[in-house]
Each structure stands twice: as structure tokens, then as C-alpha cells.
Design an enzyme around this catalytic site. Sequence first.
Site, PDB file in Angstrom:
ATOM      1  N   LYS A  74       0.838  -1.203   0.000  1.00 26.52           N
ATOM      2  CA  LYS A  74       0.000   0.000   0.000  1.00 26.52           C
ATOM      3  C   LYS A  74       0.875   1.257   0.000  1.00 26.52           C
ATOM      4  O   LYS A  74       0.590   2.213  -0.718  1.00 26.52           O
ATOM      5  CB  LYS A  74      -0.945  -0.014   1.207  1.00 26.52           C
ATOM      6  CG  LYS A  74      -2.095  -1.005   1.024  1.00 26.52           C
ATOM      7  CD  LYS A  74      -2.955  -1.127   2.263  1.00 26.52           C
ATOM      8  CE  LYS A  74      -4.020  -2.199   2.083  1.00 26.52           C
ATOM      9  NZ  LYS A  74      -4.666  -2.570   3.338  1.00 26.52           N
ATOM     10  N   LYS A 108      -3.636 -10.000 -10.243  1.00 28.31           N
ATOM     11  CA  LYS A 108      -4.647 -10.224  -9.197  1.00 28.31           C
ATOM     12  C   LYS A 108      -5.815  -9.235  -9.369  1.00 28.31           C
ATOM     13  O   LYS A 108      -5.595  -8.042  -9.583  1.00 28.31           O
ATOM     14  CB  LYS A 108      -3.992  -9.987  -7.829  1.00 28.31           C
ATOM     15  CG  LYS A 108      -4.936 -10.213  -6.678  1.00 28.31           C
ATOM     16  CD  LYS A 108      -4.466  -9.539  -5.391  1.00 28.31           C
ATOM     17  CE  LYS A 108      -5.684  -9.111  -4.620  1.00 28.31           C
ATOM     18  NZ  LYS A 108      -5.584  -8.475  -3.390  1.00 28.31           N
ATOM     19  N   LYS A 139      -9.663  -3.918  -6.589  1.00 30.24           N
ATOM     20  CA  LYS A 139     -10.253  -2.624  -6.943  1.00 30.24           C
ATOM     21  C   LYS A 139      -9.171  -1.571  -7.139  1.00 30.24           C
ATOM     22  O   LYS A 139      -9.338  -0.652  -7.920  1.00 30.24           O
ATOM     23  CB  LYS A 139     -11.316  -2.179  -5.948  1.00 30.24           C
ATOM     24  CG  LYS A 139     -10.899  -2.197  -4.514  1.00 30.24           C
ATOM     25  CD  LYS A 139     -12.071  -1.901  -3.612  1.00 30.24           C
ATOM     26  CE  LYS A 139     -11.728  -2.179  -2.166  1.00 30.24           C
ATOM     27  NZ  LYS A 139     -11.892  -3.583  -1.794  1.00 30.24           N
TER      28      LYS A 139
HETATM   29  P1  ADP Z   1      -9.180  -5.563  -3.025  1.00 27.99           P
HETATM   30  O1  ADP Z   1      -7.858  -6.215  -3.320  1.00 27.99           O
HETATM   31  O2  ADP Z   1     -10.038  -5.484  -4.233  1.00 27.99           O
HETATM   32  O3  ADP Z   1      -9.012  -4.228  -2.327  1.00 27.99           O
HETATM   33  P2  ADP Z   1      -9.931  -6.516  -0.416  1.00 27.99           P
HETATM   34  O4  ADP Z   1      -8.545  -6.271   0.038  1.00 27.99           O
HETATM   35  O5  ADP Z   1     -11.029  -5.647   0.094  1.00 27.99           O
HETATM   36  O6  ADP Z   1      -9.957  -6.512  -2.014  1.00 27.99           O
HETATM   37  O7  ADP Z   1     -10.266  -8.040  -0.121  1.00 27.99           O
HETATM   38  C1  ADP Z   1     -11.395  -8.576   0.549  1.00 27.99           C
HETATM   39  C2  ADP Z   1     -11.286 -10.092   0.590  1.00 27.99           C
HETATM   40  O8  ADP Z   1     -11.276 -10.634  -0.732  1.00 27.99           O
HETATM   41  C3  ADP Z   1     -10.011 -10.629   1.244  1.00 27.99           C
HETATM   42  O9  ADP Z   1     -10.282 -11.837   1.935  1.00 27.99           O
HETATM   43  C4  ADP Z   1      -9.090 -10.874   0.091  1.00 27.99           C
HETATM   44  O10 ADP Z   1      -8.132 -11.846   0.383  1.00 27.99           O
HETATM   45  C5  ADP Z   1     -10.066 -11.354  -0.970  1.00 27.99           C
HETATM   46  N1  ADP Z   1      -9.608 -11.027  -2.331  1.00 27.99           N
HETATM   47  C6  ADP Z   1      -9.491  -9.808  -2.873  1.00 27.99           C
HETATM   48  N2  ADP Z   1      -9.053  -9.879  -4.142  1.00 27.99           N
HETATM   49  C7  ADP Z   1      -8.897 -11.198  -4.418  1.00 27.99           C
HETATM   50  C8  ADP Z   1      -8.483 -11.950  -5.561  1.00 27.99           C
HETATM   51  N3  ADP Z   1      -8.167 -11.355  -6.706  1.00 27.99           N
HETATM   52  N4  ADP Z   1      -8.431 -13.288  -5.465  1.00 27.99           N
HETATM   53  C9  ADP Z   1      -8.766 -13.902  -4.326  1.00 27.99           C
HETATM   54  N5  ADP Z   1      -9.165 -13.259  -3.217  1.00 27.99           N
HETATM   55  C10 ADP Z   1      -9.250 -11.924  -3.247  1.00 27.99           C
END
Ligand code: ADP
Length: 321
Positions: free
Chosen positions: A110, A189, A192
Site C-alpha cells: 500500500k 490479481k 479494486k
Molecule cells: P481488493 O484487493 O479489491 O481491495 P480486499 O482487500 O477488500 O480486495 O479483499 C477482501 C477479501 O477478498 C479478502 O479476503 C481478500 O483476500 C479477498 N480477495 C481480494 N481480491 C482477491 C483476488 N483477486 N483473489 C482472491 N481473493 C481476493
Amino acid sequence: MRVLSGIQPSGSLHLGNYFSMMKKMIEHQENAELFCFIANYHAMTSVPDGKTLARGTLEAATNFLALGLDPEKSVFWVQSDVMEVQELAWALSNFTPMGLLERCHSYKDKVSKGIAANHGLFAYPVLMAADILLYQSEVVPVGKDQKQHVEVTRDIAIKFNNEYGEVFVLPEPEIDENVATVPGLDGQKMSKSYGNTINLFQDEKTLRKQIMRIVTDPTPVEEPKDPDKCTIFQIYRLFLDAGQQEALRKRYLAGGMGYGEVKEELFVTIRDFFAPFAEKRAELMAHPEHVREILAKGAEKARFVARKTLSKVRKKTGLIY
Ligand code: ADP
Ligand code: TRP
């Protein structure tokens, strides 16, 4: 078995969130004691606007309920409705070596993306440890990127237990290797923050547009294609059972199938898969007071468990005098 996980209300939900965490949680309500919450304190690290956070919190809760989370079979609440977690986070901070937090990939990622390295962001894993330990969770379903945070939680719990006796249960992460990292439109990956997501709830036109953006290689239609190197396949398979995956794999290897054709099928599959949930979501959105009521009841149940743990911690650490 007690299962706990949380999701941040910090943007639209995407397929990565759904398959790695939300779907697993919804399945667990049939076989476990399920604790599920909206991590709005955590979202403060990335949403510095009150109105947006408040709206996002209600929306995330609504979405989870629409996708099938049943408040009768689970404890479902908003993190900040049980403030006890903040006191535990403070207690745990005193058992958290700086080095442990400095090694966290999520923090480093981050900061490298330009997010200000403030104390909230740095201490994020301690608050997450407090979420997990406060409710004596045994299993924590998450995507791969959160695995380290659960390991940090274990380290902190071990240190605390070494000092004060067996206060905390040691949690295990639960990561489904099949969906550990759902790829996004560009093959990286899905996240968002990379702008490469396929979102769960959106109109058909936007969904189609997102799917048509999936990056593919230039192999001509008639030639065989490698499903394992194809992002469309990696996403499509999440919706298919083993037999259906095998059939699709054969079509790839046989040649004669264009990526446009598979994209079109994927679009229809995703649209139809989420349509019933979207209907439920619309109903819930028409009655936010109903969602609030569910959350208030959930917070009450969560607080009951939280207070039990916290009272042990307060006694042990000398906060009761
Ligand atoms: P982002 O990466 O979009 O900000 P978050 O960090 O809010 O998503 O993740 C929320 C949940 O979804 C967590 O448990 C995270 O491990 C899972 N997650 C997010 N992106 C992925 C992905 N591309 N593949 C698998 N799990 C994901
Ligand atoms: N950090 C998690 C994420 O970004 C959200 C979260 C907060 C969480 N507290 C938790 C997940 C406790 C599991 C357990 O997705």
C-alpha cells in the site's frame, strides 16, 4: 468450529472477494458457528470521507445478505458497533513487535502504491488480530493476500498467551487454493486498486464491457489454445463443476473456438449466476431499516462474546484493580 472473517466496505465487490471469502463464509453457515462482519474501522485506512464510508458500510452489509448470508444462522454485524475490539487492539499492541508489522506485505504494497504511511495503516494487522482473537475464532477464510495477517495474529496470540496463560485460541487461515488469487481483466490479481475487476452487481452493459476487456493473446481462432494461460478460462472455471471445466478445456485444446465466443458465454454465465442475488439485493435496498435491524441484533450477539474475552483480558492485564 468457530469461523470468522470480515470484509472492508471500501468499494464495489468483485469476483475475487466473492469466491475467496464471501461464498466460503456463506457455505460455512451450514456447518460452523459463523461470525461475519463489515470491517469499517479497517476501511478508514483507505476511505477518508465519512459519507462514503457510512454508505459503503450499509451497502456491503446489504450485498452480503443478498448473496445468501443468513442472520439467523450466523452472527453478522458492523465492526464499529462492538467497540470492545479497540480496547483489545490496544492490549495486543503491547505484544506486537515493530518488526512483525514492518514485514507485512500488505502494508509495504500500500505504501509503495502511494498511500500515506500513517499509524492506522501500520497498525492495521493489530486491529485485525483483535477482530479474530476477541471472538476466539478457530478458522479464518480469506484470500491469499490476507494469510500473513492471520499468521501475525497467531504470533501476537502466542506472545500474549505465554505471558498470561491460555487466553486466546490460535486461529488458522482457510485458503482455497483453487481460488486463492482470482485474476483480473489484465491477468494480474483482481483488485479494486488495479481497476481490473469484474463487479458482482452492475447493469448488463457494464458487465459485458468489463468482460470484453479481458486481455487475451493473439492466437487465431482456428488454432488450439492453452486454457491454463487464458484469463477468461481462469475466471470462467469458477462457475463450472469439474465435468464442465473439462469440456471447456477440450474446446480450447481442439482449436476452432475464438476468445470472443468464450467471452460471450462467460458474460451470460455471470449475468445469470448473479441475477437472483441482484433481485434480493433490490428488495433489501428498498428497506434499509430492515438491514439496520439485522445489524443491531448481530452486534448484540457479537458483543456478548466480545465482553467475555475482554473481561478475561482486563483481569489478566491488570485493568481491573
Ligand atoms: P481488493 O484487493 O479489491 O481491495 P480486499 O482487500 O477488500 O480486495 O479483499 C477482501 C477479501 O477478498 C479478502 O479476503 C481478500 O483476500 C479477498 N480477495 C481480494 N481480491 C482477491 C483476488 N483477486 N483473489 C482472491 N481473493 C481476493
Ligand atoms: N483485512 C481484511 C481484508 O482486507 C478484512 C479484515 C479485517 C478481516 N479484519 C479481519 C478478515 C479479520 C478476516 C478476519 O480483506
